[in-house]
Design a protein around this motif. Sequence first.
Motif, PDB file in Angstrom:
ATOM      1  N   CYS A   1       2.243   1.951  -3.399  1.00 20.08           N
ATOM      2  CA  CYS A   1       1.240   2.563  -4.279  1.00 20.08           C
ATOM      3  C   CYS A   1       0.957   4.008  -3.894  1.00 20.08           C
ATOM      4  CB  CYS A   1      -0.047   1.759  -4.249  1.00 20.08           C
ATOM      5  SG  CYS A   1       0.073   0.164  -5.060  1.00 20.08           S
TER       6      CYS A   1
ATOM      7  N   ILE B   1       0.837  -1.204   0.000  1.00 18.36           N
ATOM      8  CA  ILE B   1       0.000   0.000   0.000  1.00 18.36           C
ATOM      9  C   ILE B   1       0.870   1.252   0.000  1.00 18.36           C
ATOM     10  CG2 ILE B   1      -1.715   1.326   1.283  1.00 18.36           C
ATOM     11  CD1 ILE B   1      -2.874  -1.390   2.250  1.00 18.36           C
TER      12      ILE B   1
ATOM     13  N   LEU C   1      -6.189   2.700   6.046  1.00 21.27           N
ATOM     14  CA  LEU C   1      -6.720   3.373   4.856  1.00 21.27           C
ATOM     15  C   LEU C   1      -7.439   4.667   5.236  1.00 21.27           C
ATOM     16  CD1 LEU C   1      -8.064   0.194   3.051  1.00 21.27           C
ATOM     17  CD2 LEU C   1      -6.040   1.527   2.413  1.00 21.27           C
TER      18      LEU C   1
ATOM     19  N   ILE D   1      -3.336  -6.349  -3.320  1.00 21.43           N
ATOM     20  CA  ILE D   1      -3.746  -5.639  -2.109  1.00 21.43           C
ATOM     21  C   ILE D   1      -5.104  -6.123  -1.613  1.00 21.43           C
ATOM     22  CG2 ILE D   1      -4.428  -3.388  -1.183  1.00 21.43           C
ATOM     23  CD1 ILE D   1      -2.209  -2.181  -3.041  1.00 21.43           C
TER      24      ILE D   1
ATOM     25  N   ILE E   1      -6.004  -7.851   4.738  1.00 26.66           N
ATOM     26  CA  ILE E   1      -6.657  -6.606   4.320  1.00 26.66           C
ATOM     27  C   ILE E   1      -7.766  -6.181   5.284  1.00 26.66           C
ATOM     28  CG2 ILE E   1      -8.330  -7.675   2.751  1.00 26.66           C
ATOM     29  CD1 ILE E   1      -6.482  -4.310   2.215  1.00 26.66           C
TER      30      ILE E   1
ATOM     31  N   PHE F   1      -0.672   1.661  -8.895  1.00 27.75           N
ATOM     32  CA  PHE F   1      -1.779   1.006  -8.201  1.00 27.75           C
ATOM     33  C   PHE F   1      -2.519  -0.021  -9.063  1.00 27.75           C
ATOM     34  CE2 PHE F   1      -6.346   1.404  -6.747  1.00 27.75           C
ATOM     35  CZ  PHE F   1      -6.233   0.481  -5.721  1.00 27.75           C
TER      36      PHE F   1
ATOM     37  N   ILE G   1      -9.622   1.163  -2.476  1.00 29.98           N
ATOM     38  CA  ILE G   1      -9.309  -0.085  -1.764  1.00 29.98           C
ATOM     39  C   ILE G   1     -10.375  -0.351  -0.713  1.00 29.98           C
ATOM     40  CG2 ILE G   1      -7.699  -1.252  -0.211  1.00 29.98           C
ATOM     41  CD1 ILE G   1      -5.437   0.364  -1.599  1.00 29.98           C
TER      42      ILE G   1
ATOM     43  N   ALA H   1      -6.847   5.139  -1.727  1.00 29.19           N
ATOM     44  CA  ALA H   1      -7.219   4.610  -0.414  1.00 29.19           C
ATOM     45  C   ALA H   1      -8.730   4.366  -0.338  1.00 29.19           C
ATOM     46  CB  ALA H   1      -6.765   5.568   0.687  1.00 29.19           C
TER      47      ALA H   1
END
Length: 117
Positions: free
Chosen positions: A38, A35, A65, A52, A58, A45, A93, A90
Amino acid sequence: MNKQRLRGSGRYQESLRVLCGGKVPEKVPPLLDLIATCLAEPLIFPELVEDIVTDKGIKEARIHLARVQIDSELRMRQDVDYHTQRLWMAQTIERMVFGGLMIEGEKVTGGENEDDG
């Protein structure tokens, strides 16, 4: 871009610091490394998104995030393009994994025994 050079960059180090709430561990978890990589270079990304969002850790990264989103909003005027990309990444994701955003009031799930009412 060379990942080693990227990891030595100020953007990578700052991204790690934000992700970790100012307390970067000696051994950075691989997911946070991905992360942060990226975040330091948002245009890579798309190449790493699957790694990810499918990472087994995660689900524990949601607060990380949220920190990035808050930091990017606060620093937006410093570098609009960079922080806009970082914020979008962010958020993307978090939406892909959780279906919503914590900073917009999305309920944070606490586990199997959580009361829905």
